[in-house]
Design an enzyme around this catalytic site. Structure first.
Site, PDB file in Angstrom:
ATOM      1  N   SER A 146      -1.489   6.037  -7.712  1.00  0.00           N
ATOM      2  CA  SER A 146      -1.622   7.482  -7.666  1.00  0.00           C
ATOM      3  C   SER A 146      -1.286   8.064  -9.041  1.00  0.00           C
ATOM      4  CB  SER A 146      -0.751   8.064  -6.550  1.00  0.00           C
ATOM      5  OG  SER A 146      -1.051   9.421  -6.310  1.00  0.00           O
ATOM      6  N   GLU A 238      -9.810   5.815  -6.756  1.00  0.00           N
ATOM      7  CA  GLU A 238      -9.404   6.374  -5.467  1.00  0.00           C
ATOM      8  C   GLU A 238      -8.827   7.756  -5.699  1.00  0.00           C
ATOM      9  OE1 GLU A 238      -6.081   7.048  -4.296  1.00  0.00           O
ATOM     10  OE2 GLU A 238      -5.260   6.682  -6.294  1.00  0.00           O
ATOM     11  N   HIS A 308      -4.760   5.860  -0.985  1.00  0.00           N
ATOM     12  CA  HIS A 308      -3.647   6.394  -0.208  1.00  0.00           C
ATOM     13  C   HIS A 308      -3.800   5.981   1.253  1.00  0.00           C
ATOM     14  CE1 HIS A 308      -3.261   8.687  -3.897  1.00  0.00           C
ATOM     15  NE2 HIS A 308      -2.096   9.152  -3.490  1.00  0.00           N
TER      16      HIS A 308
END
Length: 334
Positions: A146, A238, A308
């Site tokens: 992330s 992502e 996630h």
């Protein structure tokens, strides 16, 4: 918390796609350039001392307790950063304190790895304050995803070693994600494999260096000294909580910057929790990703176990891998 730690292990360096060496100056031929070989840090083992850091968003004490338990479940010895429970608005303490924790462990010969506790926002703010010389001299296993993409990029560019896009310390470790993480950072075997739920956007196979991470961070780093080089790369991406038009905009930014022109392949992960608003019904995410695959003209998969999600692969960024979009496989070279 009463934590005891064993003495440090002897460390040896390995290289990805090269013979064993301690040199960071080796290169390997590429179709467009000479690409610096990325060193692989020593693998973790029972008794490894793993620092727990919060370089981005703030934590709750329960998050830290969960991370300590997760580290111990691998028989690693957790070492907690001094400032991990601080809070400065949406940051886990001041920039100075977050960088200080990072630099302390980077310079510590008795620390074998660093496991980031969470993402959020804030890692970009400390990139100019990190001790990259310490990382170059003492490569360590570095894990997170992330917002941690910013640190993966910086360590790759400034210190030239493989880092691990994998669960954060506070993440839920399923059997799937635990097996992949263990393969990546303990045994050094292929942590990926067949993406059974993936779809093929463009067929074919290719070999390349794994690069990327969170789309928002990859896009935000464009035009900075920490911009990720994607030449000959298998790009993995992502994101979470982004509307389709925002994903479209960030991918368009990469296209306009020329970042998609010399890829070897693309492996899109999950774009989770897309907001439920009217704009997202006007154009599908699948259409946006297909457009990128068609532009890049390289093998491309969508919805590999990355992002996630609980069941996620750990991706060794900087390592060579092969993507086979027809077979829906991603195989990391050991």
């Amino acid at each position: 918390m009463n934590l005891t730690y064993p003495s440090a292990r002897a460390a040896s360096l390995r290289t990805a796609d090269a013979t064993k060496t301690d040199s960071a100056e080796l290169t390997t031929p590429s179709w467009c350039a000479y690409v610096l070989v990325m060193r692989v840090p020593p693998y973790l083992a029972p008794g490894s001392r793993v620092a727990l850091l919060a370089p981005s968003g703030p934590l709750h004490e329960a998050d830290l307790e969960h991370a300590i338990a997760s580290a111990r479940s691998f028989e690693w010895q957790p070492v907690v950063g001094a400032h991990v429970l601080e809070r400065h608005g949406y940051l886990a303490g001041s920039d100075a304190n977050r960088a200080a924790d990072f630099n302390r462990f980077a310079a510590d010969d008795e620390i074998d790895g660093i496991w980031c506790l969470r993402g959020g926002y804030g890692a970009m703010r400390i990139l100019n304050d990190l001790d990259y010389d310490a990382w170059t001299q003492r490569p360590k296993t570095f894990i997170g995803y992330s917002d941690i993409t910013a640190l993966h990029a910086a360590l790759s560019i400034r210190s030239r070693f493989v880092t691990y896009h994998g669960p954060t310390g506070r993440s839920t470790l399923t059997d799937f994600s635990r097996t992949s993480l263990h393969a990546a950072v303990v045994t050094g075997t292929n942590p990926c494999g067949t993406a059974t739920n993936a779809s093929t956007l463009r067929g074919g196979s290719a070999r390349g260096r794994l690069a990327g991470g969170n789309l928002a961070l990859v896009a935000a780093l464009m035009g900075t000294p920490f911009e990720i080089s994607l030449d000959d790369a298998i790009l993995v991406l992502e994101d979470v909580n982004e509307s389709v038009y925002r994903i479209d905009r960030m991918l368009t930014q990469l296209r306009l910057a020329g970042a998609l022109d010399r890829l070897a392949g693309i492996a899109f992960g999950h774009f989770s929790d897309i907001p439920d608003d009217a704009t997202n019904a006007e154009r599908s995410l699948d259409d946006v990703l297909q457009e990128v695959a068609d532009h890049a003209k390289v093998p491309c998969l969508a919805r590999i176990p990355l992002g996630h999600i609980d069941d996620q692969w750990t991706i060794p960024l900087g390592t060579m891998a092969e993507i086979n979009a027809d077979a829906r496989t991603l195989v990391v070279e050991s």
